[in-house]
Design a protein around this motif. Structure first.
Motif, mmCIF file in Angstrom:
data_model
loop_
_atom_site.group_PDB
_atom_site.id
_atom_site.type_symbol
_atom_site.label_atom_id
_atom_site.label_comp_id
_atom_site.label_asym_id
_atom_site.label_seq_id
_atom_site.Cartn_x
_atom_site.Cartn_y
_atom_site.Cartn_z
ATOM 1 N N VAL A 19 0.851 -1.196 0.000
ATOM 2 C CA VAL A 19 0.000 0.000 0.000
ATOM 3 C C VAL A 19 0.885 1.243 0.000
ATOM 4 N N LEU A 20 0.507 2.220 -0.821
ATOM 5 C CA LEU A 20 1.230 3.490 -0.810
ATOM 6 C C LEU A 20 0.709 4.326 0.359
ATOM 7 N N LEU A 21 1.525 4.435 1.399
ATOM 8 C CA LEU A 21 1.211 5.270 2.552
ATOM 9 C C LEU A 21 2.195 6.434 2.541
ATOM 10 N N GLU A 22 1.694 7.603 2.173
ATOM 11 C CA GLU A 22 2.549 8.773 2.021
ATOM 12 C C GLU A 22 2.597 9.579 3.309
ATOM 13 N N PHE A 28 0.708 9.615 8.206
ATOM 14 C CA PHE A 28 0.754 8.903 6.936
ATOM 15 C C PHE A 28 -0.666 8.723 6.426
ATOM 16 N N GLN A 29 -0.828 8.831 5.093
ATOM 17 C CA GLN A 29 -2.151 8.685 4.491
ATOM 18 C C GLN A 29 -2.075 7.787 3.276
ATOM 19 N N GLY A 30 -3.168 7.097 3.039
ATOM 20 C CA GLY A 30 -3.317 6.259 1.860
ATOM 21 C C GLY A 30 -4.795 6.020 1.632
ATOM 22 N N SER A 31 -5.106 5.242 0.600
ATOM 23 C CA SER A 31 -6.493 4.977 0.278
ATOM 24 C C SER A 31 -6.602 3.612 -0.392
ATOM 25 N N LEU A 32 -7.592 2.855 0.013
ATOM 26 C CA LEU A 32 -7.842 1.543 -0.579
ATOM 27 C C LEU A 32 -9.314 1.435 -0.958
ATOM 28 N N PHE A 90 -7.886 -2.858 -3.743
ATOM 29 C CA PHE A 90 -7.218 -2.120 -4.818
ATOM 30 C C PHE A 90 -6.623 -0.836 -4.270
ATOM 31 N N ASP A 91 -5.355 -0.609 -4.605
ATOM 32 C CA ASP A 91 -4.679 0.644 -4.265
ATOM 33 C C ASP A 91 -4.491 1.415 -5.568
ATOM 34 N N ARG A 92 -5.329 2.418 -5.776
ATOM 35 C CA ARG A 92 -5.307 3.183 -7.036
ATOM 36 C C ARG A 92 -3.965 3.879 -7.243
ATOM 37 N N ALA A 93 -3.342 4.352 -6.155
ATOM 38 C CA ALA A 93 -2.070 5.076 -6.270
ATOM 39 C C ALA A 93 -0.964 4.182 -6.829
ATOM 40 N N LEU A 94 -1.008 2.889 -6.512
ATOM 41 C CA LEU A 94 0.012 1.948 -6.995
ATOM 42 C C LEU A 94 -0.490 1.088 -8.155
#
Length: 105
Positions: A19-22, A28-32, A90-94
Protein backbone atom coordinates in the motif's frame (compact mmCIF):
# COMPACT_ATOMS: atom_id res chain seq x y z
CA UNK A 1 -39.17 -13.84 -3.15
CA UNK A 2 -35.65 -13.19 -1.92
CA UNK A 3 -33.55 -16.08 -0.61
CA UNK A 4 -32.64 -15.94 3.11
CA UNK A 5 -29.56 -13.87 3.88
CA UNK A 6 -26.86 -13.88 6.52
CA UNK A 7 -24.36 -11.30 7.70
CA UNK A 8 -20.79 -12.49 7.32
CA UNK A 9 -18.03 -10.61 9.16
CA UNK A 10 -14.65 -10.19 7.48
CA UNK A 11 -11.43 -8.86 8.95
CA UNK A 12 -9.47 -8.04 5.81
CA UNK A 13 -5.73 -8.00 6.56
CA UNK A 14 -3.63 -5.97 4.12
CA UNK A 15 0.16 -6.02 4.00
CA UNK A 16 1.28 -2.38 4.36
CA UNK A 17 4.22 -3.14 2.03
CA UNK A 18 1.60 -3.39 -0.76
CA UNK A 19 0.00 0.00 0.00
CA UNK A 20 1.23 3.49 -0.81
CA UNK A 21 1.21 5.27 2.55
CA UNK A 22 2.55 8.77 2.02
CA UNK A 23 3.94 10.97 4.77
CA UNK A 24 1.66 13.97 5.29
CA UNK A 25 2.83 16.31 8.01
CA UNK A 26 3.14 14.30 11.21
CA UNK A 27 1.31 11.24 9.87
CA UNK A 28 0.75 8.90 6.94
CA UNK A 29 -2.15 8.68 4.49
CA UNK A 30 -3.32 6.26 1.86
CA UNK A 31 -6.49 4.98 0.28
CA UNK A 32 -7.84 1.54 -0.58
CA UNK A 33 -10.96 0.28 -2.33
CA UNK A 34 -12.43 -2.99 -1.05
CA UNK A 35 -14.86 -4.98 -3.19
CA UNK A 36 -16.70 -8.23 -2.47
CA UNK A 37 -17.63 -10.54 -5.35
CA UNK A 38 -20.19 -13.27 -4.67
CA UNK A 39 -20.07 -16.83 -6.06
CA UNK A 40 -22.45 -19.78 -6.01
CA UNK A 41 -21.10 -23.16 -7.18
CA UNK A 42 -17.97 -21.31 -8.40
CA UNK A 43 -20.13 -19.17 -10.72
CA UNK A 44 -19.97 -15.37 -10.39
CA UNK A 45 -23.29 -14.04 -9.05
CA UNK A 46 -22.56 -10.35 -8.60
CA UNK A 47 -20.48 -7.75 -6.87
CA UNK A 48 -21.32 -5.52 -3.92
CA UNK A 49 -20.74 -1.76 -4.19
CA UNK A 50 -17.05 -0.92 -3.63
CA UNK A 51 -16.07 0.50 -0.24
CA UNK A 52 -13.56 3.35 -0.15
CA UNK A 53 -11.24 3.25 2.87
CA UNK A 54 -9.22 6.38 3.50
CA UNK A 55 -6.29 5.55 5.76
CA UNK A 56 -4.75 8.06 8.15
CA UNK A 57 -2.14 7.00 10.69
CA UNK A 58 -0.12 8.83 13.30
CA UNK A 59 3.56 7.83 13.54
CA UNK A 60 2.71 5.50 16.44
CA UNK A 61 -0.17 3.89 14.51
CA UNK A 62 2.03 3.59 11.42
CA UNK A 63 4.69 1.72 13.44
CA UNK A 64 1.98 -0.67 14.66
CA UNK A 65 0.59 -1.14 11.12
CA UNK A 66 4.07 -2.00 9.84
CA UNK A 67 4.28 -4.75 12.46
CA UNK A 68 0.68 -6.05 12.50
CA UNK A 69 -0.73 -5.09 9.08
CA UNK A 70 -3.73 -3.00 8.12
CA UNK A 71 -7.04 -4.47 9.31
CA UNK A 72 -10.28 -3.51 7.58
CA UNK A 73 -13.33 -4.92 9.41
CA UNK A 74 -16.45 -5.26 7.27
CA UNK A 75 -19.86 -6.94 7.63
CA UNK A 76 -21.34 -8.20 4.36
CA UNK A 77 -24.89 -9.44 3.79
CA UNK A 78 -24.97 -12.49 1.52
CA UNK A 79 -27.82 -14.78 0.51
CA UNK A 80 -27.70 -18.35 1.77
CA UNK A 81 -27.08 -19.47 -1.84
CA UNK A 82 -23.61 -17.87 -1.84
CA UNK A 83 -20.81 -20.34 -1.06
CA UNK A 84 -17.77 -18.14 -1.70
CA UNK A 85 -16.82 -14.49 -1.44
CA UNK A 86 -13.81 -13.05 -3.25
CA UNK A 87 -12.39 -10.08 -1.37
CA UNK A 88 -10.48 -7.67 -3.62
CA UNK A 89 -8.37 -4.78 -2.35
CA UNK A 90 -7.22 -2.12 -4.82
CA UNK A 91 -4.68 0.64 -4.26
CA UNK A 92 -5.31 3.18 -7.04
CA UNK A 93 -2.07 5.08 -6.27
CA UNK A 94 0.01 1.95 -7.00
CA UNK A 95 -2.43 0.31 -9.43
CA UNK A 96 -2.10 -2.70 -7.13
CA UNK A 97 -4.76 -5.36 -6.68
CA UNK A 98 -4.85 -8.26 -4.25
CA UNK A 99 -7.60 -10.81 -3.80
CA UNK A 100 -8.51 -13.90 -1.84
CA UNK A 101 -11.52 -16.22 -2.16
CA UNK A 102 -13.11 -17.35 1.09
CA UNK A 103 -15.75 -20.05 1.57
CA UNK A 104 -18.80 -18.81 3.51
CA UNK A 105 -19.71 -22.27 4.83
Amino acid sequence: RKPPASIVHFDVYVDPADVLLERRGEGFQGSLTVTFALYSNSVFQGVLPPIQKDLTFTQEQFNSVLKDGIVIPQDVTVSDQIQQVRVMVFDRALNGLGSVTIPTR
